[in-house]
Design a protein around this motif. Structure first.
Motif, PDB file in Angstrom:
ATOM      1  N   ILE A 122       0.836  -1.161  -0.108  1.00  0.00           N
ATOM      2  CA  ILE A 122       0.001  -0.012   0.056  1.00  0.00           C
ATOM      3  C   ILE A 122       0.828   1.291   0.020  1.00  0.00           C
ATOM      4  CG2 ILE A 122      -1.657   1.499   1.388  1.00  0.00           C
ATOM      5  CD1 ILE A 122      -2.990  -1.260   2.149  1.00  0.00           C
ATOM      6  N   LEU A 123       1.907   1.196   0.758  1.00  0.00           N
ATOM      7  CA  LEU A 123       2.778   2.435   1.021  1.00  0.00           C
ATOM      8  C   LEU A 123       3.583   2.926  -0.181  1.00  0.00           C
ATOM      9  CD1 LEU A 123       4.272   1.865   4.596  1.00  0.00           C
ATOM     10  CD2 LEU A 123       2.620   3.623   3.964  1.00  0.00           C
ATOM     11  N   LYS A 124       4.026   1.469  -1.002  1.00  0.00           N
ATOM     12  CA  LYS A 124       4.592   1.758  -2.023  1.00  0.00           C
ATOM     13  C   LYS A 124       3.621   2.249  -3.530  1.00  0.00           C
ATOM     14  CE  LYS A 124       6.607  -2.175  -4.021  1.00  0.00           C
ATOM     15  NZ  LYS A 124       7.275  -3.238  -4.102  1.00  0.00           N
ATOM     16  N   LEU A 125       2.705   1.720  -3.351  1.00  0.00           N
ATOM     17  CA  LEU A 125       1.595   2.173  -4.522  1.00  0.00           C
ATOM     18  C   LEU A 125       1.086   3.729  -4.017  1.00  0.00           C
ATOM     19  CD1 LEU A 125      -1.080  -0.745  -5.330  1.00  0.00           C
ATOM     20  CD2 LEU A 125       0.396   0.597  -7.018  1.00  0.00           C
ATOM     21  N   ALA A 126       0.969   3.870  -2.884  1.00  0.00           N
ATOM     22  CA  ALA A 126       0.626   5.403  -2.399  1.00  0.00           C
ATOM     23  C   ALA A 126       1.472   6.411  -2.785  1.00  0.00           C
ATOM     24  CB  ALA A 126       0.097   5.562  -0.894  1.00  0.00           C
ATOM     25  N   LYS A 127       2.768   6.120  -2.715  1.00  0.00           N
ATOM     26  CA  LYS A 127       3.836   6.892  -2.939  1.00  0.00           C
ATOM     27  C   LYS A 127       3.936   7.275  -4.734  1.00  0.00           C
ATOM     28  CE  LYS A 127       8.087   6.938  -0.983  1.00  0.00           C
ATOM     29  NZ  LYS A 127       9.148   6.201  -0.316  1.00  0.00           N
ATOM     30  N   ARG A 128       3.592   6.456  -5.293  1.00  0.00           N
ATOM     31  CA  ARG A 128       3.473   6.658  -6.692  1.00  0.00           C
ATOM     32  C   ARG A 128       2.291   7.366  -7.239  1.00  0.00           C
ATOM     33  NH1 ARG A 128       2.645   1.088  -9.760  1.00  0.00           N
ATOM     34  NH2 ARG A 128       4.489   0.543  -8.754  1.00  0.00           N
ATOM     35  N   TYR A 129       1.221   7.295  -6.544  1.00  0.00           N
ATOM     36  CA  TYR A 129       0.067   8.071  -6.753  1.00  0.00           C
ATOM     37  C   TYR A 129       0.005   9.211  -5.789  1.00  0.00           C
ATOM     38  CZ  TYR A 129      -0.897   4.333 -10.093  1.00  0.00           C
ATOM     39  OH  TYR A 129      -0.879   3.547 -11.150  1.00  0.00           O
ATOM     40  N   LYS A 130       1.013   9.589  -5.363  1.00  0.00           N
ATOM     41  CA  LYS A 130       0.838  10.594  -4.084  1.00  0.00           C
ATOM     42  C   LYS A 130      -0.152  11.838  -4.502  1.00  0.00           C
ATOM     43  CE  LYS A 130       3.932  12.941  -0.870  1.00  0.00           C
ATOM     44  NZ  LYS A 130       5.532  13.094  -0.648  1.00  0.00           N
ATOM     45  N   SER A 131       0.166  12.484  -5.574  1.00  0.00           N
ATOM     46  CA  SER A 131      -0.713  13.647  -5.906  1.00  0.00           C
ATOM     47  C   SER A 131      -1.966  13.397  -6.105  1.00  0.00           C
ATOM     48  CB  SER A 131       0.109  14.334  -7.117  1.00  0.00           C
ATOM     49  OG  SER A 131      -0.011  13.169  -8.285  1.00  0.00           O
ATOM     50  N   ASP A 132      -2.505  12.125  -6.387  1.00  0.00           N
ATOM     51  CA  ASP A 132      -3.930  11.958  -6.472  1.00  0.00           C
ATOM     52  C   ASP A 132      -4.490  11.681  -5.114  1.00  0.00           C
ATOM     53  OD1 ASP A 132      -2.851  11.630  -9.136  1.00  0.00           O
ATOM     54  OD2 ASP A 132      -3.442   9.565  -9.227  1.00  0.00           O
ATOM     55  N   PHE A 133      -3.880  11.778  -3.851  1.00  0.00           N
ATOM     56  CA  PHE A 133      -4.688  11.549  -2.695  1.00  0.00           C
ATOM     57  C   PHE A 133      -4.616  12.679  -1.684  1.00  0.00           C
ATOM     58  CE2 PHE A 133      -3.402   7.171  -3.763  1.00  0.00           C
ATOM     59  CZ  PHE A 133      -4.702   6.534  -3.996  1.00  0.00           C
ATOM     60  N   SER A 134      -5.803  13.042  -1.062  1.00  0.00           N
ATOM     61  CA  SER A 134      -5.857  14.060  -0.145  1.00  0.00           C
ATOM     62  C   SER A 134      -5.156  13.806   1.180  1.00  0.00           C
ATOM     63  CB  SER A 134      -7.297  14.434   0.186  1.00  0.00           C
ATOM     64  OG  SER A 134      -7.978  13.548   0.416  1.00  0.00           O
ATOM     65  N   ILE A 135      -4.864  12.603   1.324  1.00  0.00           N
ATOM     66  CA  ILE A 135      -4.380  11.957   2.612  1.00  0.00           C
ATOM     67  C   ILE A 135      -3.010  11.533   2.518  1.00  0.00           C
ATOM     68  CG2 ILE A 135      -6.585  11.304   3.602  1.00  0.00           C
ATOM     69  CD1 ILE A 135      -5.866   8.419   2.755  1.00  0.00           C
ATOM     70  N   GLN A 136      -2.189  11.677   3.633  1.00  0.00           N
ATOM     71  CA  GLN A 136      -0.641  11.025   3.757  1.00  0.00           C
ATOM     72  C   GLN A 136      -0.740   9.474   4.011  1.00  0.00           C
ATOM     73  OE1 GLN A 136       2.117  13.761   5.308  1.00  0.00           O
ATOM     74  NE2 GLN A 136       0.544  15.383   5.128  1.00  0.00           N
ATOM     75  N   PHE A 137      -0.110   8.610   3.263  1.00  0.00           N
ATOM     76  CA  PHE A 137       0.094   7.325   3.701  1.00  0.00           C
ATOM     77  C   PHE A 137       1.429   6.986   4.469  1.00  0.00           C
ATOM     78  CE2 PHE A 137      -2.802   7.327   0.258  1.00  0.00           C
ATOM     79  CZ  PHE A 137      -3.482   6.358   0.606  1.00  0.00           C
ATOM     80  N   VAL A 138       1.456   6.623   5.843  1.00  0.00           N
ATOM     81  CA  VAL A 138       2.458   6.467   6.618  1.00  0.00           C
ATOM     82  C   VAL A 138       2.549   5.110   7.434  1.00  0.00           C
ATOM     83  CG1 VAL A 138       2.728   8.805   7.010  1.00  0.00           C
ATOM     84  CG2 VAL A 138       1.524   7.623   8.431  1.00  0.00           C
ATOM     85  N   ASN A 139       3.582   4.741   7.756  1.00  0.00           N
ATOM     86  CA  ASN A 139       3.609   3.508   8.529  1.00  0.00           C
ATOM     87  C   ASN A 139       3.476   4.075  10.165  1.00  0.00           C
ATOM     88  OD1 ASN A 139       6.121   4.000   9.671  1.00  0.00           O
ATOM     89  ND2 ASN A 139       7.058   2.480   8.727  1.00  0.00           N
ATOM     90  N   PRO A 140       3.264   3.095  11.122  1.00  0.00           N
ATOM     91  CA  PRO A 140       3.207   3.784  12.254  1.00  0.00           C
ATOM     92  C   PRO A 140       4.297   4.508  12.986  1.00  0.00           C
ATOM     93  CG  PRO A 140       2.376   1.335  12.307  1.00  0.00           C
ATOM     94  CD  PRO A 140       3.079   1.730  11.027  1.00  0.00           C
ATOM     95  N   LEU A 141       5.501   4.357  12.685  1.00  0.00           N
ATOM     96  CA  LEU A 141       6.528   5.113  12.927  1.00  0.00           C
ATOM     97  C   LEU A 141       6.735   6.434  12.280  1.00  0.00           C
ATOM     98  CD1 LEU A 141       8.726   3.531  14.977  1.00  0.00           C
ATOM     99  CD2 LEU A 141      10.152   3.395  13.261  1.00  0.00           C
ATOM    100  N   ASP A 142       6.413   6.430  11.220  1.00  0.00           N
ATOM    101  CA  ASP A 142       6.147   7.851  10.605  1.00  0.00           C
ATOM    102  C   ASP A 142       4.935   8.708  11.265  1.00  0.00           C
ATOM    103  OD1 ASP A 142       8.164   7.165   8.759  1.00  0.00           O
ATOM    104  OD2 ASP A 142       6.764   6.511   7.336  1.00  0.00           O
ATOM    105  N   ALA A 143       4.050   7.970  11.552  1.00  0.00           N
ATOM    106  CA  ALA A 143       2.842   8.653  12.218  1.00  0.00           C
ATOM    107  C   ALA A 143       3.530   9.305  13.453  1.00  0.00           C
ATOM    108  CB  ALA A 143       1.796   7.871  12.455  1.00  0.00           C
ATOM    109  N   ILE A 144       4.143   8.581  14.244  1.00  0.00           N
ATOM    110  CA  ILE A 144       4.598   9.254  15.661  1.00  0.00           C
ATOM    111  C   ILE A 144       5.405  10.305  15.371  1.00  0.00           C
ATOM    112  CG2 ILE A 144       6.167   8.600  17.404  1.00  0.00           C
ATOM    113  CD1 ILE A 144       5.028   5.728  17.541  1.00  0.00           C
TER     114      ILE A 144
END
Length: 147
Positions: A122-144
């Protein structure tokens, strides 16, 4: 100002995964820390009917019950709708599986700023389409780190 988050099923299951792997152990600690922040009202957790549905598919009864018990800490729950399904179908066309697309669509339909997942596909695909999403995709560590 509280941080609005959407946790997916794999994040919620992380504490029940084999803790021998260091990455899994660290992500488990991060998920536990996130739950502390939710309980302290520093993070606002938006869950969904999609999340509840997927948790109910967990085969191991004991694990399912434990993961379902997390839902009581959710600040709100996004109801499944035709709109969520329509958005999910568009997301699925980018290569996400349908259930993941339904999670992402639910999170987009909420006030969540962060979609928290331990699923690296999910994180890999989300990075590829980053500009298409209004939300940021992060793993739990990044969220902290963003907190």
């Amino acid at each position: 100002d509280r941080m609005d988050i959407y946790l997916d099923t794999c994040s919620l299951c992380r504490p029940f995964d084999n803790q021998n792997n260091l990455r899994i152990k660290i992500e488990t600690e991060a998920v536990q820390f996130i739950f502390e922040q939710i309980k302290k009202k520093k993070m606002k957790w938006i869950a969904s009917e999609v999340l509840e549905f997927e948790i109910n598919q967990i085969n191991i009864l004991e694990k399912r019950i434990k993961v379902l018990s997390f839902l009581k800490f959710a600040d709100s729950k996004i109801k499944y709708s035709d709109k969520i399904e329509d958005i999910a179908i568009k997301i699925e066309k980018k290569g996400f599986n349908l259930l993941d697309a339904l999670h992402i669509s639910s999170s987009i339909s909420s006030s969540a700023k962060y979609f928290i997942t331990t699923d690296y596909e999910i994180l890999k695909l989300a990075k590829r389409y980053k500009s298409d999403f209004s939300i940021q995709f992060v793993n739990p560590l990044d969220a902290i780190n963003k907190l």
